[in-house]
Design a protein around this motif. Structure first.
Motif, PDB file in Angstrom:
ATOM      1  N   UNK A 166       0.775  -1.491   0.035  1.00 39.38           N
ATOM      2  CA  UNK A 166      -0.029  -0.069   0.135  1.00 39.38           C
ATOM      3  C   UNK A 166       0.809   1.246  -0.073  1.00 39.38           C
ATOM      4  N   UNK A 167       1.812   1.221   0.535  1.00 42.72           N
ATOM      5  CA  UNK A 167       2.866   2.472   0.680  1.00 42.72           C
ATOM      6  C   UNK A 167       3.825   2.410  -0.358  1.00 42.72           C
ATOM      7  N   UNK A 168       3.837   1.870  -1.533  1.00 41.16           N
ATOM      8  CA  UNK A 168       4.773   1.874  -2.465  1.00 41.16           C
ATOM      9  C   UNK A 168       4.526   3.200  -3.139  1.00 41.16           C
ATOM     10  N   UNK A 169       5.918   3.797  -3.745  1.00 43.02           N
ATOM     11  CA  UNK A 169       5.811   5.004  -4.154  1.00 43.02           C
ATOM     12  C   UNK A 169       6.037   4.966  -5.766  1.00 43.02           C
ATOM     13  N   UNK A 170       5.608   5.727  -6.371  1.00 41.84           N
ATOM     14  CA  UNK A 170       5.750   5.757  -7.969  1.00 41.84           C
ATOM     15  C   UNK A 170       7.036   5.572  -8.327  1.00 41.84           C
ATOM     16  N   UNK A 171       7.629   5.028  -9.483  1.00 43.08           N
ATOM     17  CA  UNK A 171       8.957   4.967  -9.859  1.00 43.08           C
ATOM     18  C   UNK A 171       9.586   6.234  -9.847  1.00 43.08           C
ATOM     19  N   UNK A 172      10.943   6.397  -9.870  1.00 43.09           N
ATOM     20  CA  UNK A 172      11.737   7.613  -9.750  1.00 43.09           C
ATOM     21  C   UNK A 172      11.433   8.287 -11.073  1.00 43.09           C
ATOM     22  N   UNK A 173      10.674   9.601 -11.207  1.00 36.29           N
ATOM     23  CA  UNK A 173      10.648  10.346 -12.178  1.00 36.29           C
ATOM     24  C   UNK A 173       9.365  10.245 -12.811  1.00 36.29           C
ATOM     25  N   UNK A 174       8.367   9.548 -11.945  1.00 33.22           N
ATOM     26  CA  UNK A 174       6.914   9.377 -12.331  1.00 33.22           C
ATOM     27  C   UNK A 174       6.171   9.791 -11.177  1.00 33.22           C
ATOM     28  N   UNK A 175       4.748  10.100 -11.577  1.00 26.91           N
ATOM     29  CA  UNK A 175       3.859  10.444 -10.536  1.00 26.91           C
ATOM     30  C   UNK A 175       2.509   9.549 -10.793  1.00 26.91           C
ATOM     31  N   UNK A 176       1.887   9.298  -9.578  1.00 24.58           N
ATOM     32  CA  UNK A 176       0.592   8.255  -9.806  1.00 24.58           C
ATOM     33  C   UNK A 176      -0.508   9.207 -10.629  1.00 24.58           C
ATOM     34  N   UNK A 177      -1.372   8.627 -11.214  1.00 21.20           N
ATOM     35  CA  UNK A 177      -2.754   9.108 -11.772  1.00 21.20           C
ATOM     36  C   UNK A 177      -3.490   8.979 -10.519  1.00 21.20           C
ATOM     37  N   UNK A 178      -4.861   9.231 -10.821  1.00 20.57           N
ATOM     38  CA  UNK A 178      -5.866   9.304  -9.672  1.00 20.57           C
ATOM     39  C   UNK A 178      -5.827   7.747  -9.277  1.00 20.57           C
ATOM     40  N   UNK A 179      -6.262   7.668  -8.041  1.00 20.14           N
ATOM     41  CA  UNK A 179      -6.497   6.594  -7.041  1.00 20.14           C
ATOM     42  C   UNK A 179      -5.035   5.807  -7.120  1.00 20.14           C
ATOM     43  N   UNK A 180      -4.087   6.315  -7.791  1.00 22.32           N
ATOM     44  CA  UNK A 180      -2.711   5.581  -7.768  1.00 22.32           C
ATOM     45  C   UNK A 180      -3.193   4.258  -8.764  1.00 22.32           C
ATOM     46  N   UNK A 181      -4.021   4.385  -9.646  1.00 24.12           N
ATOM     47  CA  UNK A 181      -4.157   3.348 -10.614  1.00 24.12           C
ATOM     48  C   UNK A 181      -3.173   3.147 -11.613  1.00 24.12           C
ATOM     49  N   UNK A 182      -2.381   4.225 -12.003  1.00 23.35           N
ATOM     50  CA  UNK A 182      -1.372   3.990 -13.018  1.00 23.35           C
ATOM     51  C   UNK A 182      -0.278   4.972 -12.492  1.00 23.35           C
ATOM     52  N   UNK A 183       0.692   5.324 -13.547  1.00 25.37           N
ATOM     53  CA  UNK A 183       1.700   6.550 -13.289  1.00 25.37           C
ATOM     54  C   UNK A 183       2.027   7.037 -14.624  1.00 25.37           C
TER      55      UNK A 183
END
Ligand SMILES: O=C(O)CCC(=O)C(=O)O
Length: 286
Positions: A166-183
């Motif tokens: 649950x606490x995983x961060x998006x890959x370096x250089x990327x940000x999550x889309x809504x609800x963390x569904x993608x990046x």
């Protein structure tokens, strides 16, 4: 060097290494079970995926099609639930508690098909949520067969090891889309990222026909473009603990009811709690 060549742990196992398989999936969000299915079963399942999905592909003209109730249409696929080496792993993934079939699917993907963007199957139970949110909040792990084998050229799966928490961060250089569904790449439009080969920590899943790919419901994954020549055929199933009780569910479909009623006695206990798929059902805030 690609991540799969440098991972400091083993992620491929023989089907008898049940504890190691479960531990790898728990710790890293995925595992590969080598030689889970004998070649004859692989051929039978390929024929089943073709039998059920090809008519849709032919009549609709689409290049890829996912059948989300495949097991309801394929007694051959359902018979896997009587294959003890497979069920031993399904039970162990659920802490050897009583389990029920959670969901199933099959995918027919023609050569030339484009990529599928990075995503997690998990989604929040925020009203109005859908069938996927209910079935992908159940703690079930996907058990997939890519029946022609897969790699990064033939429309294979890409995954990010250790992205299942649950606490995983998006890959370096990327940000999550809504609800963390993608990046998406920072600085780009916030649309799900479709390149598989430029994401830090990502790796191609390389497997042969008969190998089983396991991944957790939160593990981020995507699909390479299919640059091969052969139609990619795959099918997957998941099981959840019977103790998972969704707050709201859809009415059981006729097809799901028929599937449950016609199941062989040795399979019945695994399907009595099956709730099928809800189509365009949506939850209601109460
Ligand atoms: O086509 C695949 O290999 C994966 C499909 C997938 O991730 C999905 O349908 O959510």
């Amino acid at each position: 060097m690609p991540a799969h060549a440098t991972l400091p742990y083993r992620f491929e196992f023989d089907k008898n290494e049940v504890r190691n398989i479960v531990e790898c999936n728990k710790q890293h969000g995925f595992a590969i079970v080598k030689g889970m299915l004998p070649p004859a079963m692989v051929e039978m399942l390929k024929a089943e995926v073709r039998r059920v999905l090809e008519p849709v592909i032919q009549s609709s003209g689409v290049i890829t099609y996912t059948h989300t109730q495949f097991i309801e249409c394929s007694p051959v696929y359902a018979s896997l639930m009587a294959y003890e080496p497979y069920m031993q792993i399904a039970r162990a993934l659920n802490d050897d508690e009583p389990i029920t079939l959670n969901r199933s699917a099959a995918i027919y993907k023609k050569a030339g098909c484009g990529p599928m963007a990075w995503h997690t199957d998990w989604g929040p139970l925020e009203h109005p949520y859908d069938t996927n949110a209910v079935l992908n909040n159940s703690g079930a792990n996907s058990m997939w067969f890519y029946l022609n084998g897969i790699d990064d050229v033939r429309g294979g799966l890409a995954i990010i090891p250790d992205s299942h928490t649950e606490d995983w961060n998006a890959p370096e250089g990327f940000a999550f889309t809504k609800h963390n569904k993608s990046f998406y790449r920072k600085g780009d439009a916030p649309a799900p990222h479709t390149r598989m080969d430029d994401v830090p920590g990502a790796m191609p899943v390389i497997a042969e026909p008969g190998d089983m790919i396991l991944f957790a419901e939160r593990t981020y994954h995507g699909v390479y473009p299919h640059l091969g020549t052969e139609t990619r055929l795959s099918c997957g199933m998941s099981f959840r603990k019977i103790s998972y009780k969704p707050e709201q569910v859809w009415p059981l479909t006729e097809s799901a009811r028929r599937f449950i009623d016609s199941s062989a006695p040795e399979i019945k206990p695994l399907v009595e709690g099956y709730i099928g798929m809800g189509g365009d059902w949506r939850s209601v805030a109460r």
